[in-house]
Design an enzyme around this catalytic site. Structure first.
Site, mmCIF file in Angstrom:
data_model
loop_
_atom_site.group_PDB
_atom_site.id
_atom_site.type_symbol
_atom_site.label_atom_id
_atom_site.label_comp_id
_atom_site.label_asym_id
_atom_site.label_seq_id
_atom_site.Cartn_x
_atom_site.Cartn_y
_atom_site.Cartn_z
ATOM 1 N N LYS A 73 8.715 -11.902 9.997
ATOM 2 C CA LYS A 73 8.727 -11.038 8.809
ATOM 3 C C LYS A 73 8.260 -9.625 9.168
ATOM 4 O O LYS A 73 8.814 -8.647 8.671
ATOM 5 C CB LYS A 73 7.818 -11.624 7.709
ATOM 6 C CG LYS A 73 8.307 -12.965 7.161
ATOM 7 C CD LYS A 73 8.919 -12.802 5.784
ATOM 8 C CE LYS A 73 9.933 -13.843 5.386
ATOM 9 N NZ LYS A 73 9.511 -15.201 5.208
ATOM 10 N N LYS A 85 18.404 -21.935 9.079
ATOM 11 C CA LYS A 85 17.755 -22.776 8.080
ATOM 12 C C LYS A 85 18.189 -22.361 6.664
ATOM 13 O O LYS A 85 18.285 -21.169 6.386
ATOM 14 C CB LYS A 85 16.242 -22.558 8.258
ATOM 15 C CG LYS A 85 15.360 -23.402 7.412
ATOM 16 C CD LYS A 85 13.918 -22.958 7.565
ATOM 17 C CE LYS A 85 13.617 -21.682 6.785
ATOM 18 N NZ LYS A 85 12.211 -21.384 6.571
ATOM 19 N N LYS A 112 16.087 -19.116 0.763
ATOM 20 C CA LYS A 112 16.347 -18.207 -0.350
ATOM 21 C C LYS A 112 16.702 -16.831 0.189
ATOM 22 O O LYS A 112 17.613 -16.172 -0.278
ATOM 23 C CB LYS A 112 15.101 -18.096 -1.246
ATOM 24 C CG LYS A 112 14.636 -19.435 -1.795
ATOM 25 C CD LYS A 112 13.188 -19.385 -2.282
ATOM 26 C CE LYS A 112 12.510 -20.732 -2.175
ATOM 27 N NZ LYS A 112 11.075 -20.734 -2.463
HETATM 28 P P1 TYM Z 1 8.444 -22.475 0.970
HETATM 29 O O1 TYM Z 1 8.340 -22.021 -0.440
HETATM 30 O O2 TYM Z 1 9.152 -21.601 1.939
HETATM 31 O O3 TYM Z 1 9.154 -23.890 1.025
HETATM 32 C C1 TYM Z 1 8.722 -24.999 0.230
HETATM 33 C C2 TYM Z 1 8.902 -26.291 1.000
HETATM 34 O O4 TYM Z 1 10.272 -26.514 1.329
HETATM 35 C C3 TYM Z 1 10.409 -26.720 2.722
HETATM 36 N N1 TYM Z 1 11.698 -26.136 3.133
HETATM 37 C C4 TYM Z 1 12.643 -26.770 3.837
HETATM 38 N N2 TYM Z 1 12.681 -28.020 4.332
HETATM 39 C C5 TYM Z 1 13.801 -28.381 5.006
HETATM 40 N N3 TYM Z 1 14.849 -27.556 5.217
HETATM 41 C C6 TYM Z 1 14.854 -26.284 4.741
HETATM 42 N N4 TYM Z 1 15.889 -25.478 4.941
HETATM 43 C C7 TYM Z 1 13.694 -25.842 4.012
HETATM 44 N N5 TYM Z 1 13.349 -24.679 3.407
HETATM 45 C C8 TYM Z 1 12.125 -24.867 2.871
HETATM 46 C C9 TYM Z 1 9.216 -26.021 3.348
HETATM 47 O O5 TYM Z 1 8.921 -26.539 4.616
HETATM 48 C C10 TYM Z 1 8.148 -26.303 2.339
HETATM 49 O O6 TYM Z 1 7.594 -27.587 2.528
HETATM 50 N N6 TYM Z 1 3.911 -21.485 2.855
HETATM 51 C C11 TYM Z 1 4.671 -22.437 2.033
HETATM 52 C C12 TYM Z 1 4.051 -22.682 0.672
HETATM 53 C C13 TYM Z 1 2.634 -23.122 0.720
HETATM 54 C C14 TYM Z 1 2.141 -24.396 1.098
HETATM 55 C C15 TYM Z 1 0.725 -24.327 0.956
HETATM 56 C C16 TYM Z 1 2.745 -25.581 1.524
HETATM 57 C C17 TYM Z 1 1.557 -22.351 0.382
HETATM 58 N N7 TYM Z 1 0.414 -23.073 0.523
HETATM 59 C C18 TYM Z 1 -0.080 -25.414 1.237
HETATM 60 C C19 TYM Z 1 1.914 -26.664 1.807
HETATM 61 C C20 TYM Z 1 0.516 -26.586 1.668
HETATM 62 C C21 TYM Z 1 6.067 -21.899 1.839
HETATM 63 O O7 TYM Z 1 6.300 -20.726 1.884
HETATM 64 O O8 TYM Z 1 6.996 -22.849 1.518
#
Ligand code: TYM
Length: 326
Positions: A111, A193, A196
């Protein structure tokens, strides 16, 4: 009951990647674990954003999570910013987090190189994530593969804090990731991957026609130039989506017909489209019910935040006592 915790950013609509990699798993796990799920709205401000859009998306994300099957009677769903202890603990963890570990995070490097001026929040993002998890002393964290590095850092922070303030015990347990078979769903380009920000996704609440319009031109096995060329299912993203959405017999049929050129890619996509529709139909129905009664979302979030605040304030007073604040 062991405790699980996971979060998702409200940076857009729920898509098939985070549905398969995370939310679908949450729905299954809520039956067996004490489950805490939240919308990571404080994490969302580490990227440039519009306040009005954030306000809208936090609610939409919560509504979609409920539509996907998270049940407020079984799991707590809340907004991160409704529990102020998340940021309080994150500040404390800043004091035991080595700078080098933060600079090494892939998320930060990716990023940061795309931005002119880099804000500190992007760097300390995983410290807040560690606080999210450890505030509830969660044992397991159901996430997709892209979050595993953040969890490793959470374990580093856990060990350091325990060593300095744990008084010889592991006050914070070292959390483990819980991955699904769909740990990394690729986008419609088949190259990156599903996400969004890359606009290569299918939204969970898109209509059947919208989904077909995206699936039709989606990438398949690049070696299959003509209808009569045999394909290799393992290198085709459509085959991997079949594995996530179609039953075992259909997956086998897809593989055989791809290898023998029995079906063309469009035939294969039509079958996938039907499987996706079958899975998403009840979710769309629930989403419509929730949209008609927005109070469902308010009630779920209020109950979730109240339950989580109780746990969070107990952890914070124990942490403060051990660190000399009380
Ligand atoms: P985020 O919002 O990017 O994604 C949410 C969850 O979806 C999973 N994910 C995917 N899994 C498989 N294939 C994909 N293409 C794909 N895109 C997204 C992510 O691995 C995630 O599990 N930092 C985190 C949010 C967060 C969090 C936490 C998660 C903040 N605090 C504490 C767990 C525990 C995030 O940005 O996820």
């Amino acid at each position: 009951m062991p405790r699980i915790l996971s979060g998702i950013q409200p940076s857009g609509e729920l898509h098939l990647g985070n549905y398969l990699g995370a939310i679908k798993n949450w729905v299954e796990l809520q039956e067996r674990y004490e489950s805490l799920f939240f919308v990571a709205d404080y994490h969302a401000i580490t990227q440039p954003y519009e306040p009005e859009l954030l306000r809208k998306r936090r609610r939409e994300m919560a509504a979609s999570i409920l539509a996907a099957g998270v049940d407020p009677a079984k799991a707590s769903l809340f907004l991160q910013s409704d529990v102020p202890e998340h940021t309080e603990l994150a500040w404390i963890f800043n004091s035991v987090t080595p700078l080098g570990e933060l600079e090494r995070q892939t998320h930060f490097k990716d990023k940061a190189q795309r931005q002119g001026s880099v804000m500190t929040g992007l760097l300390t993002y995983p410290v807040l994530q560690a606080a999210d998890i450890l505030l509830y002393r969660a044992d397991l964290v159901p996430v997709g593969e892209d979050q595993v590095q953040h969890l490793e850092l959470t374990r580093v922070i856990t060990r350091r804090w325990n060593a300095q303030y744990g008084r010889g015990e592991d006050y914070f347990p070292e959390p483990q990731p819980l991955l699904t078979p769909a740990r990394r769903i690729m986008g419609l380009d088949g190259q990156t991957k599903m996400s969004k920000s890359l606009n290569n996704y299918i939204g969970l609440l898109e209509t059947s026609a919208e989904i077909w319009a995206k699936l039709r031109p989606a990438a398949t096995d690049p070696a299959r130039q003509r209808r009569t060329d045999p394909g290799t299912p393992e290198v085709c993203n459509i085959y991997h989506l079949h594995r996530a959405f179609s039953d075992a017999a259909t997956v086998e049929e897809v593989a055989v017909n791809c290898r023998t050129a029995g079906w063309g890619c469009i035939d294969c996509k039509k079958v996938l489209h039907k499987s996706i529709d079958t899975e998403l139909t009840p979710i769309r129905r629930r989403a419509a019910e929730i949209a008609a009664k927005p109070q469902i979302v308010d009630d779920a979030l209020a109950a979730g935040a109240a339950r989580c605040r109780t746990i969070a304030s107990k952890t914070m007073s124990e942490v403060k006592e051990r660190m000399g604040f009380a």
